[in-house]
Write a protein that holds these residues in place. Structure first.
Motif, short mmCIF file in Angstrom:
data_model
loop_
_atom_site.label_atom_id
_atom_site.label_comp_id
_atom_site.label_asym_id
_atom_site.label_seq_id
_atom_site.Cartn_x
_atom_site.Cartn_y
_atom_site.Cartn_z
N ARG A 58 1.71 0.41 -4.21
CA ARG A 58 0.42 0.40 -4.98
C ARG A 58 0.55 0.59 -6.37
NH1 ARG A 58 -2.13 5.79 -2.62
NH2 ARG A 58 -1.00 4.89 -0.47
N HIS A 59 1.57 1.07 -7.04
CA HIS A 59 1.42 1.15 -8.34
C HIS A 59 2.30 -0.24 -8.97
CE1 HIS A 59 0.55 5.61 -8.82
NE2 HIS A 59 1.08 5.51 -7.74
N ALA B 101 -0.35 -3.01 -9.35
CA ALA B 101 -1.37 -2.40 -10.52
C ALA B 101 -0.43 -2.84 -11.77
CB ALA B 101 -1.62 -0.88 -10.65
N ASP C 198 -9.63 -6.12 -4.74
CA ASP C 198 -10.50 -7.20 -5.24
C ASP C 198 -9.86 -8.08 -6.12
OD1 ASP C 198 -12.55 -6.47 -3.24
OD2 ASP C 198 -13.61 -5.18 -4.88
N ASP C 199 -8.75 -7.62 -6.64
CA ASP C 199 -8.01 -8.55 -7.88
C ASP C 199 -6.80 -9.10 -7.02
OD1 ASP C 199 -9.76 -7.50 -9.88
OD2 ASP C 199 -8.95 -5.93 -9.74
N GLU D 249 -1.63 -5.75 -14.27
CA GLU D 249 -1.61 -5.35 -15.82
C GLU D 249 -1.09 -6.39 -16.77
OE1 GLU D 249 -2.89 -3.20 -19.13
OE2 GLU D 249 -3.91 -3.09 -17.04
N THR E 130 0.64 -1.15 -0.07
CA THR E 130 0.07 0.16 -0.11
C THR E 130 0.64 1.37 0.09
OG1 THR E 130 -0.28 0.10 2.51
CG2 THR E 130 -1.87 -1.34 0.99
N ARG F 48 -8.01 -1.29 1.19
CA ARG F 48 -9.31 -1.46 0.61
C ARG F 48 -9.69 -0.09 -0.45
NH1 ARG F 48 -12.40 -5.39 2.79
NH2 ARG F 48 -12.07 -6.13 4.98
N GLN F 49 -8.89 1.09 -0.04
CA GLN F 49 -9.25 2.19 -0.74
C GLN F 49 -8.53 2.09 -2.13
OE1 GLN F 49 -11.38 4.68 0.85
NE2 GLN F 49 -11.00 2.93 2.48
N LEU F 50 -7.69 1.02 -2.52
CA LEU F 50 -7.01 0.92 -3.64
C LEU F 50 -7.68 0.40 -4.72
CD1 LEU F 50 -3.27 0.48 -2.04
CD2 LEU F 50 -4.44 2.44 -3.27
N PRO F 51 -7.77 0.48 -5.95
CA PRO F 51 -8.59 -0.14 -6.88
C PRO F 51 -8.31 -1.65 -7.09
CG PRO F 51 -6.82 1.57 -7.88
CD PRO F 51 -6.71 1.72 -6.49
N TRP F 52 -6.95 -1.82 -6.87
CA TRP F 52 -6.94 -3.33 -7.17
C TRP F 52 -7.27 -4.35 -5.99
CZ3 TRP F 52 -3.80 -4.24 -3.19
CH2 TRP F 52 -2.74 -3.07 -2.62
#
Length: 285
Positions: A14-15, A18, A44-45, A22, A9, A38-42
């Motif tokens: 965080r990057h 991602a 759930d992945d 990708e 995180t 939980r605030q990060l877009p990934w």
């Protein structure tokens, strides 16, 4: 590949997560605070694990099960580069964690180092330059690398050591140069306090750095030190003026308000020939 990322995180983490997703990799992301994750877009992945990797009773076997590569980013205590905490705690705790991971069966480890390992050396800095760290953070990082290279002689594994230079972008330290400038612009400030801005640095967007790291760990047979940098020196004042143009902002620069930091030389940047050779100049490295 299945990649275990510690410090997931954080700014780089965080990057990088991602970028790994990708590129089609499976990620087990580790950080201490699940609410931040939980605030990060990934979120759930990935397979997220809330844990402190320095904890004495950490379940290393479970954490590393099925993992192909460990990417170790976690490093508490930044951006205070002068704190003794870096080598009194982080150095030994990180060494123990990585050694246990290798003993558990991890065969490839990528660790992020720092340009501060080069110390007060000026000009273009290549990986062949002898490290001369001059602050506790740089000393701790470089010593960890030496420890791990010694460990490899008894427990063979691939060690990829990526020395990060100056990164910027979403999630950066709010007190860093460009984050402070953006905040001043957003607040409608009339002036921005900064140094005289004549120092030369190596700045790289965080998205590019994450892509480089993701591609480095795909080189399963590579072990060694590599600069993660742009290879292009830029004056701090030029960087600030460039950002002002990008934002369409007019704000007076109060040059010379701050003195130059004593822990950095006036001009240094990374040589990226090795990075280009490994990843290919045709990919825009």
């Amino acid at each position: 590949m299945k990649v275990l990322v510690t410090g997931a995180t954080g700014f780089v983490g965080r990057h990088l997560v991602a970028a790994l997703l990708e590129r089609g990799h499976s990620v087990r992301a580790v950080a201490r605070n699940v609410q931040s994750a939980r605030q990060l877009p990934w979120f759930d992945d990935v397979e997220f694990v809330a844990a402190d990797v320095h904890a004495e009773h950490l379940d290393l076997a479970g954490l590393t099960a099925g993992v192909d590569v460990l990417v170790h980013l976690a490093w508490p205590g930044l951006p205070n580069y002068q704190a003794l905490f870096h080598f009194e705690h982080n150095l030994f705790a990180d060494y123990r964690f990585i050694k246990r991971a290798v003993e558990a069966g991890v065969t490839q480890v990528l660790v992020t180092g720092t340009c501060f390992e080069y110390g007060m050396q000026s000009g273009p800095l290549s990986e062949t330059a002898t490290p001369q760290p001059s602050n506790p953070y740089g000393l701790a990082k470089n010593t960890l690398r030496v420890f791990l290279e010694t460990l490899r002689q008894q427990l063979p594994f691939n060690l990829q050591w990526a020395r990060l230079f100056y990164l910027y972008g979403e999630g950066q330290n709010p007190n860093s140069l460009l984050a402070s400038l953006d905040r001043a612009i957003d607040a409608g400030a009339e002036r921005f306090d900064m140094s005289a801005g004549e120092q030369l640095r190596d700045y790289l967007p965080i998205e590019a750095a994450a892509e480089y790291l993701a591609r480095l760990l795909e080189l399963r047979d590579f072990s060694g030190v590599v600069n993660c940098a742009s290879g292009r020196p830029i004056a701090v004042r030029t960087l600030v003026e460039q950002r002002l143009r990008e934002r369409g902002a007019s704000i007076a620069l109060n040059l010379g308000h701050y003195g130059y930091p004593s822990h950095e030389p006036m001009a240094f940047w990374g040589v990226t020939q090795r990075l280009q050779q490994l990843l290919g100049a045709e990919h825009g490295v």
